[in-house]
Write a protein that holds these residues in place. Structure first.
Motif, PDB file in Angstrom:
ATOM      1  N   VAL A 362      20.651  60.140 -56.623  1.00  0.00           N
ATOM      2  CA  VAL A 362      19.989  60.952 -57.640  1.00  0.00           C
ATOM      3  C   VAL A 362      18.828  61.712 -57.000  1.00  0.00           C
ATOM      4  O   VAL A 362      18.050  61.133 -56.241  1.00  0.00           O
ATOM      5  CB  VAL A 362      19.471  60.055 -58.794  1.00  0.00           C
ATOM      6  CG1 VAL A 362      18.691  60.873 -59.809  1.00  0.00           C
ATOM      7  CG2 VAL A 362      20.629  59.338 -59.473  1.00  0.00           C
ATOM      8  N   VAL A 363      18.720  62.979 -57.302  1.00  0.00           N
ATOM      9  CA  VAL A 363      17.593  63.794 -56.844  1.00  0.00           C
ATOM     10  C   VAL A 363      16.620  63.954 -58.016  1.00  0.00           C
ATOM     11  O   VAL A 363      17.050  64.238 -59.130  1.00  0.00           O
ATOM     12  CB  VAL A 363      18.073  65.189 -56.375  1.00  0.00           C
ATOM     13  CG1 VAL A 363      16.900  66.022 -55.871  1.00  0.00           C
ATOM     14  CG2 VAL A 363      19.131  65.058 -55.300  1.00  0.00           C
ATOM     15  N   GLY A 364      15.332  63.747 -57.766  1.00  0.00           N
ATOM     16  CA  GLY A 364      14.351  64.006 -58.825  1.00  0.00           C
ATOM     17  C   GLY A 364      13.528  62.807 -59.236  1.00  0.00           C
ATOM     18  O   GLY A 364      12.546  62.943 -59.965  1.00  0.00           O
ATOM     19  N   LEU A 365      13.907  61.584 -58.793  1.00  0.00           N
ATOM     20  CA  LEU A 365      13.123  60.397 -59.168  1.00  0.00           C
ATOM     21  C   LEU A 365      11.968  60.241 -58.182  1.00  0.00           C
ATOM     22  O   LEU A 365      12.092  59.608 -57.145  1.00  0.00           O
ATOM     23  CB  LEU A 365      14.008  59.140 -59.160  1.00  0.00           C
ATOM     24  CG  LEU A 365      15.249  59.159 -60.050  1.00  0.00           C
ATOM     25  CD1 LEU A 365      15.982  57.829 -59.965  1.00  0.00           C
ATOM     26  CD2 LEU A 365      14.875  59.453 -61.507  1.00  0.00           C
ATOM     27  N   ARG A 366      10.839  60.851 -58.507  1.00  0.00           N
ATOM     28  CA  ARG A 366       9.709  60.909 -57.574  1.00  0.00           C
ATOM     29  C   ARG A 366       9.026  59.544 -57.381  1.00  0.00           C
ATOM     30  O   ARG A 366       8.547  59.228 -56.300  1.00  0.00           O
ATOM     31  CB  ARG A 366       8.654  61.905 -58.093  1.00  0.00           C
ATOM     32  CG  ARG A 366       9.155  63.321 -58.118  1.00  0.00           C
ATOM     33  CD  ARG A 366       8.783  64.079 -56.857  1.00  0.00           C
ATOM     34  NE  ARG A 366       9.543  65.316 -56.774  1.00  0.00           N
ATOM     35  CZ  ARG A 366      10.430  65.588 -55.840  1.00  0.00           C
ATOM     36  NH1 ARG A 366      10.689  64.707 -54.908  1.00  0.00           N
ATOM     37  NH2 ARG A 366      11.073  66.735 -55.814  1.00  0.00           N
ATOM     38  N   ASN A 367       8.958  58.742 -58.460  1.00  0.00           N
ATOM     39  CA  ASN A 367       8.170  57.502 -58.400  1.00  0.00           C
ATOM     40  C   ASN A 367       8.999  56.261 -58.089  1.00  0.00           C
ATOM     41  O   ASN A 367       8.448  55.184 -57.920  1.00  0.00           O
ATOM     42  CB  ASN A 367       7.439  57.278 -59.740  1.00  0.00           C
ATOM     43  CG  ASN A 367       6.484  58.408 -60.056  1.00  0.00           C
ATOM     44  OD1 ASN A 367       5.828  58.929 -59.164  1.00  0.00           O
ATOM     45  ND2 ASN A 367       6.426  58.813 -61.320  1.00  0.00           N
ATOM     46  N   ALA A 368      10.314  56.398 -58.058  1.00  0.00           N
ATOM     47  CA  ALA A 368      11.172  55.217 -57.904  1.00  0.00           C
ATOM     48  C   ALA A 368      11.078  54.648 -56.494  1.00  0.00           C
ATOM     49  O   ALA A 368      11.000  55.383 -55.516  1.00  0.00           O
ATOM     50  CB  ALA A 368      12.615  55.574 -58.228  1.00  0.00           C
ATOM     51  N   ALA A 369      11.074  53.310 -56.413  1.00  0.00           N
ATOM     52  CA  ALA A 369      11.076  52.614 -55.124  1.00  0.00           C
ATOM     53  C   ALA A 369      12.270  51.666 -55.089  1.00  0.00           C
ATOM     54  O   ALA A 369      12.885  51.384 -56.121  1.00  0.00           O
ATOM     55  CB  ALA A 369       9.771  51.842 -54.940  1.00  0.00           C
TER      56      ALA A 369
END
Length: 681
Positions: A362-369
């Protein structure tokens, strides 16, 4: 999943070729394997990062993750097993169950992943199918059930005997193994095949009473019914179906694909995934259905030079579409999904939606770790995350120029986000940037990536052991932080007891305060103060582990007490208690397997003893002797060069982390003097 060089990537390349995903056979040794796409992988002929792909076989969709075998990249195996429903354990027919095979097997046990075994390299001299099955029983405590037998061995390996249908399969060499022929079992193999089939049928009958009744009545058994019973037992972790072949010689791969479909579970076969409601803490269940609310786990982060931040997700329920909004309960943030991609190693294929059971990027999940859950905001769920081992080795890194300083910072930040076993911190005394990882190779690869991908010029120090500290006894201490300046003051007072816990048991906290001597709202600050003190260490600045802290008593001031005051008081109390209890140094100890020719054995064993090694077992293998030992990591830096010189280049070794042990007193004093002496200077 497998030990180094068992043939995982070669097997995956054959699967991609026979399922029509690729139109040429990629080879690891030529640097042309599809799944080994990183420059470092192609140069070294090893897998470094787990690569995901998708293929179709008999109208079934199979999501495959090819994992590394080297212990330094164990996190790649850990996160892959967390999100997959089944695994193929690949074993070398000559080496059998090797050390890293045991490590990945235990990881699969932890996540209760059903598996099948593929005994590869049956064409090699010294290949022994029966011995590998025996080693699975002894070392892995597994119950292997052969569903195939090898037809011939070494140079005379023709194909396999299918014990379910009692037929022999042989491959045509002229078409790269794409075509195989089904023939009758040769007469010389019939007795062995009959005995092995008896064992297989008895295992199947344990899972199906109707099949048992037919077997006892000596009626013919339907092969499909036998396969169904074996599947049931495999999914229930009762036994492991074992197949064999030679991926490099293109033999045995198609039956392996049939076995994946036949014996390993699909997403609807596994139990519903369990999580907790982040608001109420209640247990929540999600079934693998498209109509359920979305629940997915981020298991890998990758920086892509073209699309930026890629988050690999496994969708457990519902569906994920491009342009949709998702909720991350761990970060309490709402994010928008930009694009959804299906990955084929490093090639991307754009898609609009992915559904329950699928894996995508997925592109766009800035905060996911790594380990974060993404879900439907209207039906939040927090899935179980992953635990990764602590780094065991560290080194200092410095940028060559002022321009490199900024690039180094951003490059390290991206690598830390990608790799949960990679740590970066700054030495408070020297101001040096320290990077820590799972081994010399791990850090070597990461420094190489910094230079190539991020254009960082850097000087790198010598590897150092990442020691730990712990306490040797129990003690109590009080900590007070009382400051009275103009206006509101500071007041925090705690009394704590500390005691050791089992090795590698981490940090345990217990609140034993009665009567509200320390108000409930200040207890998290006490925990935080102790944890910060543990990270800084007491003896030589190394992080502390394996400690239980109990908050016994304390006092507070209605006006002056604050979280910061209690945090400071707890830190002071903890450090004082540690000094009273006695602090010792722990070092990582590695399990080492050394393969040497017989004539070099005495010299190699003597050398291991001089390195504080303990020999546990000696084993004869075709052409070599295997030495099993445990050796402190501090003593084994640069061992590869020494081993080569002792064995005229014929010896090699593998190692992985075993446990932490107390450092002998004389050596501990040297380490502490070196560290504290550096600080003073």
């Amino acid at each position: 999943m497998a030990h180094i060089d068992a043939g995982k990537t070669t097997t995956t390349e054959r699967i991609l070729y026979y399922t029509g995903i690729t139109h040429r056979l990629g080879e690891v040794h030529d640097g042309t394997a599809t799944m080994d796409w990183m420059v470092q992988e192609q140069e070294r002929g090893i897998t470094i990062t787990s690569a995901a792909t998708t293929c179709f076989w008999d109208d079934y969709r199979i999501n495959i993750i090819d994992t590394p075998g080297h212990v330094d990249f164990t996190a790649e195996v850990e996160r892959s097993l967390r999100v997959l429903d089944g695994a193929v354990a690949v074993f070398c027919a000559v080496g059998g169950v090797e050390p890293q095979s045991e490590a990945v097997w235990r990881q699969a046990d932890r996540y209760r992943v059903p598996r099948i075994a593929f005994v590869n390299k049956m064409d090699r001299v010294g290949a022994d199918f029966a011995r590998t099955c025996a080693m699975m029983r002894e070392r892995l405590h597994a119950r292997p059930i052969p569903v195939q037998l090898p037809w011939g061995g070494s140079e005379g390996f023709h194909g396999v005997i299918d014990l379910v249908r009692m037929k022999a399969l042989t491959w045509a060499d002229d078409v790269l193994g794409a075509r195989f022929e089904t023939v009758e079992i040769p007469e010389e193999m019939r007795a062995a095949a009959t005995r092995a089939r008896e064992v297989l049928v008895e295992a199947a009958c344990e899972m199906d009473d109707a099949l048992l009744a037919r077997y006892l009545a000596e009626e013919p058994l339907d092969p499909e019914r036998v396969v169904s019973a074996l599947r049931h037992g495999t999914c229930a972790l009762k036994f492991i179906p074992v197949l064999c072949g030679s991926a490099f010689r293109n033999k045995g791969v198609q039956p392996l694909l049939d076995a994946v479909v036949a014996y390993l579970p699909s997403p609807v076969d596994v139990a519903a995934v369990e999580g907790i409601d982040p608001e109420s803490g209640d247990a929540v269940v999600r079934r693998a259905r498209d109509e359920e609310p979305l629940s997915a786990l981020v298991f890998k982060i990758m920086s892509d030079p073209f699309v930026g931040h890629l988050s690999f997700v496994r969708v457990y329920s519902g569906h994920l579409g491009s342009g949709s909004h998702v909720y991350n309960p761990a970060r309490r943030s709402r994010e928008r999904v930009g694009r959804v991609l299906k990955m084929h190693a490093n090639r991307r294929e754009e898609t609009r939606d992915v559904w329950a059971g699928e894996i995508a990027a997925v592109v766009g999940l800035r905060n996911a770790a790594t380990g974060d859950t993404i879900c439907d905001e209207a039906a939040p769920i927090l899935l179980e995350s992953m635990e990764f081992p602590e780094p065991v080795i560290r080194l200092a890194i410095e940028p060559k120029t002022k321009a490199d300083q900024e690039r180094l910072g951003s490059g390290l930040a991206k690598l830390v986000q990608e790799d949960p076993t990679f740590r970066v911190n700054t030495d408070p005394d020297t101001g040096q940037t320290l990077i820590a990882g799972m081994g010399e190779l791990h850090l070597e690869i990461l420094v190489d990536r910094l230079q190539r991908e991020f254009g960082v010029g850097a000087h790198v120090g010598k590897p150092q052991v990442a020691y730990r500290e712990t306490i040797s006894g129990a003690a109590e201490a009080e900590g007070r932080w009382i400051r009275q300046t103009g206006g509101r003051g500071q007041y925090g007072h705690v009394k704590i007891r500390i005691e050791p816990v089992v090795r590698d048991g981490g940090f345990v906290f217990e609140n034993a305060v009665v009567g509200g001597a320390v108000p409930r709202e200040f207890v998290p600050a006490v925990v935080s103060g102790i944890e910060e003190a543990m990270e800084a260490g007491v003896l030589a600045g190394y992080a502390m582990r394996d400690v239980k802290a109990t908050l016994l008593d304390g006092s507070y001031h209605e006006v002056d007490s604050s979280e910061m005051a209690f945090k400071t008081a707890a830190s002071l109390a903890f450090k004082e208690a540690c000094r009273r209890a006695g602090v010792v140094l722990l070092e990582p100890v590695m399990r080492v397997e050394v393969l040497v020719p017989e004539e070099s054995m005495g010299e190699v064993i003597g050398d291991l003893n001089s390195r504080r090694g303990r020999i546990h077992a000696l084993e004869t293998r075709p052409g070599v002797q295997a030495i099993q030992a445990t050796v402190p990591l501090a003593e084994i830096f640069g061992y590869a060069t020494d081993l080569r010189s002792m064995t005229q280049g014929r010896g090699n070794y593998t190692m992985h982390f075993a446990r932490h042990e107390e450092v002998p007193k004389a050596i501990a004093e040297e380490v502490v003097a070196r560290v504290t002496g550096t600080s003073r200077r």
